[in-house]
Design a protein around this motif. Structure first.
Motif, PDB file in Angstrom:
ATOM      1  N   PRO A 189       0.429 -41.414 -20.963  1.00 23.59           N
ATOM      2  CA  PRO A 189       1.687 -40.748 -20.825  1.00 23.59           C
ATOM      3  C   PRO A 189       2.950 -40.993 -22.011  1.00 23.59           C
ATOM      4  N   GLY A 190       2.871 -41.899 -22.908  1.00 18.76           N
ATOM      5  CA  GLY A 190       3.717 -42.041 -23.909  1.00 18.76           C
ATOM      6  C   GLY A 190       3.243 -41.391 -25.211  1.00 18.76           C
ATOM      7  N   VAL A 191       2.330 -40.630 -25.093  1.00 16.56           N
ATOM      8  CA  VAL A 191       1.544 -39.936 -26.513  1.00 16.56           C
ATOM      9  C   VAL A 191       1.754 -38.465 -26.443  1.00 16.56           C
ATOM     10  N   ALA A 192       2.728 -37.976 -27.669  1.00 16.00           N
ATOM     11  CA  ALA A 192       2.824 -36.611 -27.617  1.00 16.00           C
ATOM     12  C   ALA A 192       1.718 -36.087 -28.184  1.00 16.00           C
ATOM     13  N   GLU A 193       1.188 -36.468 -29.548  1.00 15.45           N
ATOM     14  CA  GLU A 193      -0.035 -36.080 -30.468  1.00 15.45           C
ATOM     15  C   GLU A 193      -0.881 -37.055 -31.056  1.00 15.45           C
TER      16      GLU A 193
END
Length: 555
Positions: free
Chosen positions: A465-469
């Motif tokens: 959940p803390g990863v955008a890309e």
């Protein structure tokens, strides 16, 4: 034994498969349907056809004839749609210029294609001004203007302006018949090594691609469909392999079409809302931006279907899209394949699966669309087992694949070695028939004697959940040869702050379950502000490998 060919009645019409045929049905059953450009232009299909004829007449005045190459530099617009039809329907060749290439590359592609006429939007005048003296074949320029545009200072010898050219031309044009194998379009690939290579497609190929992909998109029970009740807006540039061929399909279906111009996330979301857009396609980067822009955070996307291509659809992005009501799924192809080969559509009964299983299916590379012959082969061109685990290179045959690279016979023979087009993608096929690309041949990571799929590891990391890309690359390791390193862009919404160790432990749980090898767990994780992309929005793995070549693998 000699073939028993059908007899041809002297008066019979053989009906060559030409692009002009794609207009018959929509002009009959949807002449008053709309084509919209931003908030500036709104017209009917009947008016679009009149403008197609006017454009053909205007180009004829400029000397365009059978075989002439006409190049276009524009944003996604009604004008581009008119060029998609008018230029090839004249028997000329449409070159869709990748405006995101460097100035030197743009000049190279125009010269290599032998473009004689260049239609150029105001925004690209500085580029053309810089390269005009290097253009070898372009003899006339046409200015494309949005209402209120002002031409920047330049010395380009324009022969006229697009709207003026149409206004001074007749709205009647007798588009001729000719051989369906006549070249219709040229587009240049965006590889990360060497100069771009030209791919080309005939009228027959584009018509067959349109029919087959239209059949595939209309075949599912309910979701992941494109039909006459939809409202279409491309979010893949129209210079990039005909925006995946989708404008041709949308036109045949007679649906409302919305063209967004330059991609500005908040404006795109407003168009989705105000025009009732229900079907689009784009790279994952674009969808990520739309979900997180100011307008996108509060938008209702519950009627929107989006095909993701140009790179893997990660399970993290798929779940985020589904949570917002978006019917998201994968499409796969290449510049060389016109481009669509597969679509990750669900089979009957799959709607009852658990959400995790549905997400997994949507993120697969997909099922081949009709008329695509797709194989997974080893280095000897022998088929590997379709058991979901055996991997090999994807090779294909289909009626719409480029027959070579323009003026490049050596590369063309390499592309078609053994009579199949080589994609350079490593993949496997499961027992249900779904293709899953696991890497590019040049991107696969070899660690401890095993192949590690960078795409699989990216997909797992994206679920945090803390990863955008995320991008996963191979870095040198004295003990294991290579080890995977993860380059991560954190989500900046303040809800979750992820550390290196949390990501490592997140991936380790999948290794402990047997989902991936222990060699696939990245020991090195670097947080970056952004990930380098190619001109069409794909991760630029070559650039990333070069930049992070000295990254400590943590072996």
């Amino acid at each position: 034994m000699q073939s028993d060919l059908t007899e041809l009645t002297p008066s019979a019409y053989t009906y060559p498969l030409l692009i002009k045929r794609l207009l018959h049905t929509p002009l009959m059953h949807a002449p008053n349907q709309e084509v919209v450009y931003r908030d500036r232009v709104r017209m009917t299909y009947s008016k679009v056809y009149e403008r197609i004829a006017q454009l053909a007449n205007g180009l004829t005045k400029l000397g365009v004839e059978m075989g002439t190459t006409v190049a276009v530099m524009d944003w996604d617009s009604h004008r581009y749609l008119e060029c998609y039809f008018a230029v090839p329907m004249m028997g000329a060749v449409l070159q869709t210029v990748n405006v995101r290439l460097s100035q030197a590359e743009i000049a190279y592609t125009l010269n290599h294609a032998g473009a004689e006429i260049l239609l150029v939007h105001t925004d690209f005048l500085p580029v053309v001004e810089a390269i005009k003296d290097k253009l070898e074949s372009v003899r006339q320029f046409v200015w494309i203007s949005d209402e209120g545009d002002e031409r920047s200072p330049h010395t380009i010898p324009f022969s006229g302006e697009y709207e003026g050219l149409l206004a001074s031309s007749s709205s009647s044009y007798d588009f001729p018949d000719f051989d369906e194998n006549t070249r219709a379009t040229t587009f240049y690939t965006t590889g990360t090594t060497g100069m771009p290579k030209g791919v080309y497609f005939s009228h027959r190929q584009l018509v067959l691609h349109t029919i087959s992909v239209m059949a595939a998109l209309s075949s599912p029970e309910s979701e992941q469909r494109f039909h006459r009740g939809d409202v279409y807006m491309p979010l893949t540039p129209m210079f990039h392999v005909h925006a995946w061929g989708m404008p041709y399909i949308a036109t045949v279906l007679g649906v409302k079409q919305v063209y967004p111009g330059r991609y500005i996330p908040d404006q795109i979301v407003k168009l989705v809302r105000d025009e009732g857009v229900t079907f689009s396609h784009c790279v994952g980067t674009i969808l990520h931006m739309l979900l997180n822009c100011a307008e996108g955070k509060e938008a209702d996307f519950s009627e929107w279907k989006v095909v993701i291509g140009g790179g893997a659809l990660t399970q993290g992005l798929a779940r985020a899209a589904l949570d917002r009501g978006i019917d998201v799924f994968t499409g796969y192809g290449m510049s060389e394949t016109c481009p669509i080969l597969t679509l990750a559509q669900s089979k009957p009964g799959y709607a009852s699966l658990e959400i995790e299983d549905q997400v997994a299916i949507r993120c697969k590379t997909g099922l081949p669309v009709p008329l695509v012959e797709l194989r997974i082969v080893d280095e000897n061109m022998q088929d590997v087992a379709q058991d979901g685990s055996a991997s090999g290179e994807v090779v294909v045959r289909a009626p719409w694949l480029t027959q070579g690279y323009l003026k490049n016979p050596d590369a063309s023979e390499q592309l078609w070695e053994g009579g199949y087009l080589h994609t350079q993608d490593i993949a496997r096929i499961d027992r249900a028939g779904y293709l899953q690309v696991t890497d590019r041949i040049k991107d696969v990571i070899k660690s401890g004697g095993e192949w590690v799929s960078s795409l699989e590891v990216e997909g797992l990391i994206s679920q945090h959940p803390g990863v955008a890309e995320v991008a996963v690359i191979g870095v040198k390791d004295e003990k294991w040869g290579e080890r995977p390193a993860a380059l991560v862009v954190r989500k900046m919404d303040g809800t979750v702050f992820v550390s290196e160790e949390e990501i490592r432990q997140h991936v380790l749980t999948f290794s402990e379950k047997g989902t991936i090898s222990k060699y696939a767990v990245p020991q090195t994780i670097k947080f970056v502000d952004a990930l380098e992309k190619t001109s069409v929005g794909k991760l630029n793995k070559k650039w990333l490998r070069e930049k992070f070549a000295e990254t400590d693998s943590g072996g």
